[in-house]
Design a protein around this motif. Structure first.
Motif, PDB file in Angstrom:
ATOM      1  N   ALA A  78      40.412  27.516  32.135  1.00 26.69           N
ATOM      2  CA  ALA A  78      41.696  27.072  32.667  1.00 26.69           C
ATOM      3  C   ALA A  78      41.506  26.084  33.808  1.00 26.69           C
ATOM      4  O   ALA A  78      42.191  25.055  33.882  1.00 26.69           O
ATOM      5  CB  ALA A  78      42.501  28.284  33.139  1.00 26.69           C
ATOM      6  N   VAL A  79      40.561  26.347  34.695  1.00 28.20           N
ATOM      7  CA  VAL A  79      40.294  25.435  35.808  1.00 28.20           C
ATOM      8  C   VAL A  79      39.763  24.109  35.286  1.00 28.20           C
ATOM      9  O   VAL A  79      40.173  23.041  35.751  1.00 28.20           O
ATOM     10  CB  VAL A  79      39.305  26.078  36.805  1.00 28.20           C
ATOM     11  CG1 VAL A  79      38.815  25.073  37.823  1.00 28.20           C
ATOM     12  CG2 VAL A  79      39.958  27.263  37.488  1.00 28.20           C
ATOM     13  N   LEU A  80      38.878  24.151  34.305  1.00 30.52           N
ATOM     14  CA  LEU A  80      38.355  22.919  33.713  1.00 30.52           C
ATOM     15  C   LEU A  80      39.477  22.076  33.112  1.00 30.52           C
ATOM     16  O   LEU A  80      39.542  20.860  33.317  1.00 30.52           O
ATOM     17  CB  LEU A  80      37.315  23.244  32.644  1.00 30.52           C
ATOM     18  CG  LEU A  80      36.742  22.049  31.895  1.00 30.52           C
ATOM     19  CD1 LEU A  80      35.902  21.188  32.834  1.00 30.52           C
ATOM     20  CD2 LEU A  80      35.923  22.500  30.715  1.00 30.52           C
TER      21      LEU A  80
ATOM     22  N   ALA B 256      39.328  40.012  31.050  1.00 34.23           N
ATOM     23  CA  ALA B 256      39.907  38.936  30.243  1.00 34.23           C
ATOM     24  C   ALA B 256      40.301  37.756  31.120  1.00 34.23           C
ATOM     25  O   ALA B 256      40.093  36.591  30.743  1.00 34.23           O
ATOM     26  CB  ALA B 256      41.120  39.458  29.473  1.00 34.23           C
ATOM     27  N   THR B 257      40.834  38.027  32.302  1.00 31.77           N
ATOM     28  CA  THR B 257      41.210  36.952  33.219  1.00 31.77           C
ATOM     29  C   THR B 257      39.981  36.191  33.692  1.00 31.77           C
ATOM     30  O   THR B 257      39.969  34.962  33.731  1.00 31.77           O
ATOM     31  CB  THR B 257      41.962  37.533  34.431  1.00 31.77           C
ATOM     32  OG1 THR B 257      43.112  38.227  33.963  1.00 31.77           O
ATOM     33  CG2 THR B 257      42.379  36.448  35.396  1.00 31.77           C
ATOM     34  N   LEU B 258      38.933  36.908  34.039  1.00 30.88           N
ATOM     35  CA  LEU B 258      37.711  36.252  34.492  1.00 30.88           C
ATOM     36  C   LEU B 258      37.052  35.432  33.395  1.00 30.88           C
ATOM     37  O   LEU B 258      36.381  34.440  33.670  1.00 30.88           O
ATOM     38  CB  LEU B 258      36.723  37.297  35.029  1.00 30.88           C
ATOM     39  CG  LEU B 258      37.123  37.958  36.343  1.00 30.88           C
ATOM     40  CD1 LEU B 258      36.127  39.042  36.723  1.00 30.88           C
ATOM     41  CD2 LEU B 258      37.241  36.926  37.448  1.00 30.88           C
TER      42      LEU B 258
ATOM     43  N   ARG C 290      40.252  48.237  23.942  1.00 36.07           N
ATOM     44  CA  ARG C 290      40.820  47.067  24.603  1.00 36.07           C
ATOM     45  C   ARG C 290      39.968  46.642  25.793  1.00 36.07           C
ATOM     46  O   ARG C 290      39.340  47.472  26.438  1.00 36.07           O
ATOM     47  CB  ARG C 290      42.220  47.391  25.070  1.00 36.07           C
ATOM     48  CG  ARG C 290      43.156  47.649  23.903  1.00 36.07           C
ATOM     49  CD  ARG C 290      44.515  48.012  24.355  1.00 36.07           C
ATOM     50  NE  ARG C 290      44.997  46.979  25.263  1.00 36.07           N
ATOM     51  CZ  ARG C 290      46.239  46.860  25.653  1.00 36.07           C
ATOM     52  NH1 ARG C 290      47.126  47.716  25.226  1.00 36.07           N
ATOM     53  NH2 ARG C 290      46.607  45.923  26.471  1.00 36.07           N
ATOM     54  N   ARG C 291      39.995  45.355  26.055  1.00 33.23           N
ATOM     55  CA  ARG C 291      39.274  44.801  27.194  1.00 33.23           C
ATOM     56  C   ARG C 291      40.153  44.941  28.437  1.00 33.23           C
ATOM     57  O   ARG C 291      41.354  44.793  28.381  1.00 33.23           O
ATOM     58  CB  ARG C 291      38.972  43.328  26.923  1.00 33.23           C
ATOM     59  CG  ARG C 291      38.222  42.649  28.022  1.00 33.23           C
ATOM     60  CD  ARG C 291      37.872  41.231  27.656  1.00 33.23           C
ATOM     61  NE  ARG C 291      36.834  41.221  26.658  1.00 33.23           N
ATOM     62  CZ  ARG C 291      36.907  40.591  25.495  1.00 33.23           C
ATOM     63  NH1 ARG C 291      37.969  39.905  25.174  1.00 33.23           N
ATOM     64  NH2 ARG C 291      35.921  40.633  24.642  1.00 33.23           N
TER      65      ARG C 291
END
Length: 65
Positions: A39-41, A31-33, A25-26
């Protein structure tokens, strides 16, 4: 018809772009980064700041915070 080698012999058995050397698993931070720039875009393009605040508030209430 030409006699050819089986496909299994033609593929490298080592690390490839589609098969990472490490299984598992990551880490959630990684995963958030990875997801954060997209998401910001999307927030900037679709002007969804209020929607994100509403959803974050709902998730916070659901988690009991």
């Amino acid at each position: 018809m030409a006699h050819t080698a089986p496909r299994a012999l033609l593929r490298p058995q080592g690390r490839t772009a589609f098969r990472p050397s490490r299984q598992g698993r990551r880490h959630p931070l990684v995963a958030t980064l990875m997801a954060l720039p997209l998401a910001v875009l999307l927030l900037v393009v679709f002007d969804g700041w209020e929607t994100v605040a509403t959803q974050a508030s709902s998730v916070g209430v659901m988690l009991g915070r």
